[in-house]
Design an enzyme around this catalytic site. Sequence first.
Site, PDB file in Angstrom:
ATOM      1  N   HIS A 178     -25.901 -65.797  12.231  1.00 33.67           N
ATOM      2  CA  HIS A 178     -26.151 -64.227  11.809  1.00 33.67           C
ATOM      3  C   HIS A 178     -27.252 -63.946  10.657  1.00 33.67           C
ATOM      4  CE1 HIS A 178     -22.405 -63.761  14.070  1.00 33.67           C
ATOM      5  NE2 HIS A 178     -22.489 -62.441  13.889  1.00 33.67           N
ATOM      6  N   GLN A 182       9.381 -24.530  32.292  1.00 34.45           N
ATOM      7  CA  GLN A 182       9.274 -26.289  32.007  1.00 34.45           C
ATOM      8  C   GLN A 182      10.388 -26.875  32.669  1.00 34.45           C
ATOM      9  OE1 GLN A 182       5.857 -27.149  31.338  1.00 34.45           O
ATOM     10  NE2 GLN A 182       5.597 -25.183  31.868  1.00 34.45           N
ATOM     11  N   HIS A 214      10.714 -28.318  36.054  1.00 37.80           N
ATOM     12  CA  HIS A 214       9.948 -29.246  36.615  1.00 37.80           C
ATOM     13  C   HIS A 214      10.597 -30.556  36.970  1.00 37.80           C
ATOM     14  CE1 HIS A 214       5.621 -28.297  36.357  1.00 37.80           C
ATOM     15  NE2 HIS A 214       5.707 -27.785  35.128  1.00 37.80           N
ATOM     16  N   ASP A 232      -0.946 -23.390  32.697  1.00 36.22           N
ATOM     17  CA  ASP A 232      -0.696 -24.430  33.853  1.00 36.22           C
ATOM     18  C   ASP A 232      -1.548 -24.166  34.967  1.00 36.22           C
ATOM     19  OD1 ASP A 232       1.283 -26.040  32.653  1.00 36.22           O
ATOM     20  OD2 ASP A 232       2.932 -24.871  33.528  1.00 36.22           O
ATOM     21  N   GLU A 282       4.102 -30.897  24.040  1.00 40.67           N
ATOM     22  CA  GLU A 282       3.069 -30.694  24.999  1.00 40.67           C
ATOM     23  C   GLU A 282       2.585 -29.246  24.987  1.00 40.67           C
ATOM     24  OE1 GLU A 282       2.539 -31.361  29.872  1.00 40.67           O
ATOM     25  OE2 GLU A 282       4.467 -31.210  29.036  1.00 40.67           O
ATOM     26  N   HIS A 283       3.573 -28.171  25.191  1.00 42.08           N
ATOM     27  CA  HIS A 283       3.408 -26.917  25.156  1.00 42.08           C
ATOM     28  C   HIS A 283       3.794 -26.333  23.849  1.00 42.08           C
ATOM     29  CE1 HIS A 283       3.280 -28.292  29.595  1.00 42.08           C
ATOM     30  NE2 HIS A 283       2.020 -27.876  29.276  1.00 42.08           N
ATOM     31  N   SER A 294       7.990 -33.003  31.335  1.00 42.45           N
ATOM     32  CA  SER A 294       6.965 -31.781  30.722  1.00 42.45           C
ATOM     33  C   SER A 294       8.153 -31.107  29.633  1.00 42.45           C
ATOM     34  CB  SER A 294       7.087 -30.704  31.797  1.00 42.45           C
ATOM     35  OG  SER A 294       6.501 -29.716  31.332  1.00 42.45           O
TER      36      SER A 294
END
Length: 437
Positions: A425, A264, A267, A366, A332-333, A242
Amino acid sequence: MVNITIKRLDSGSSGFDHALDDLLAWDETSDREIHERVTAILARVRRDGDSALIDTTREFDRCDVASAAELEIPRSQLQAAWEGLSPDGAEALETAAARIRAYAERQAMESWEYREPDGTVLGQQITPLDRVGVYVPGGKAAYPSSVLMNVVPAKVAGVPEIIMVVPTPGGETNPWVLAAAYLAGVDRVFRIGGAQAVGALAYGTETVPRVDKIVGPGNIYVATAKQLVFGQVGIDMIAGPSEILIISDGLTDPDWIAMDLFSQAEHDENAQAILITPDAAHRDAVEASIRRLLPDMERSAVIAASLSSRAALILVRDLDEAAAVANRVAPEHLELSVADPRSLVRKIRNAGAIFMGRYTAEALGDYCAGPNHVLPTGGTARFSSPLGVYDFQKRSSLIFCSADGAAALGRTASRLARGEGLTAHARSAEYRIPKDE
């Protein structure tokens, strides 16, 4: 007393670029020994099916199951977990689920088509995946929020069957996780985890059905397994530790900033927490808050390890430079703890989720803000996005040619095909052109 050493970087120093690169360097899935162990586990599950799941569940989760039937958690147990919640607990889960659903419903893609003057119709058909597997962690902590964030968008997308796997170390189940699975509408739940659970979902066994896509976070073994089965099934992303990056203009309460960094860092030891500010005195105040508040945190040892190994307090010239550094990190955040977040957000290109303003704590995202908390990590926000309804939907192109349209397109296709030396084709297209043309 908790001992920590937090890196301090200054964008004006000559070695800043190199120091930032070192801070961001992270590739957990490159561990060769783990890669080999996971490869062996996946091969074992693919070869031996249920028997491999029983053996690995006993070995890694210390969960003694006598038969494959015992791997599945009955729906009655999910319902009992839901009914056993306190009224406050049930209300919290219901509120979070409703907000996640309301946000997800705005993401759903719809089929469309348009008609050209000659009658040709072109369009796009949207269909849900047939079966999705959701991995829910069950080791160091239990995450009912992860159940909601992964399952609710899949339900909104219209996925008809959702299979959940969750490790139960020592045979212990978490009632919040099971209750969330019941509330979200998970169809089947299996008490398996780790690489073996990913293998079961990817390949299928006598008991666990094969899925089309695997979503949900996990440890290094789960991340490596998802990486290895990609192509056999779809995956959401390879989730790393995280991350939180906070841009503060120096006017936010330093205790708020410190606790947001903790949110964070707690975590795991490899989580990353970064503060960027143009105010040197504010940086000092935040560090003082960190040292004062940390000893009272329940997970102080984990937070201290995270802050000492991967955190940084970065001083920049101004908020423009703060945004530039944030784009380089692609966190991420990202919290924009500034007076005018709407102006600053226009300068942000790379971030999983952006939390705007001093009152918008990342922790709200979250759990219950509404947007998904399954986000790109490790700088992958440069090219990927949060989990959403679109991850559970497929797009099929629709092409319907009228006779006139086939003739017109056939002439163009014929020229291009012959230019590429693909005669079949060309002739296939030419058959639809009237002979008298």
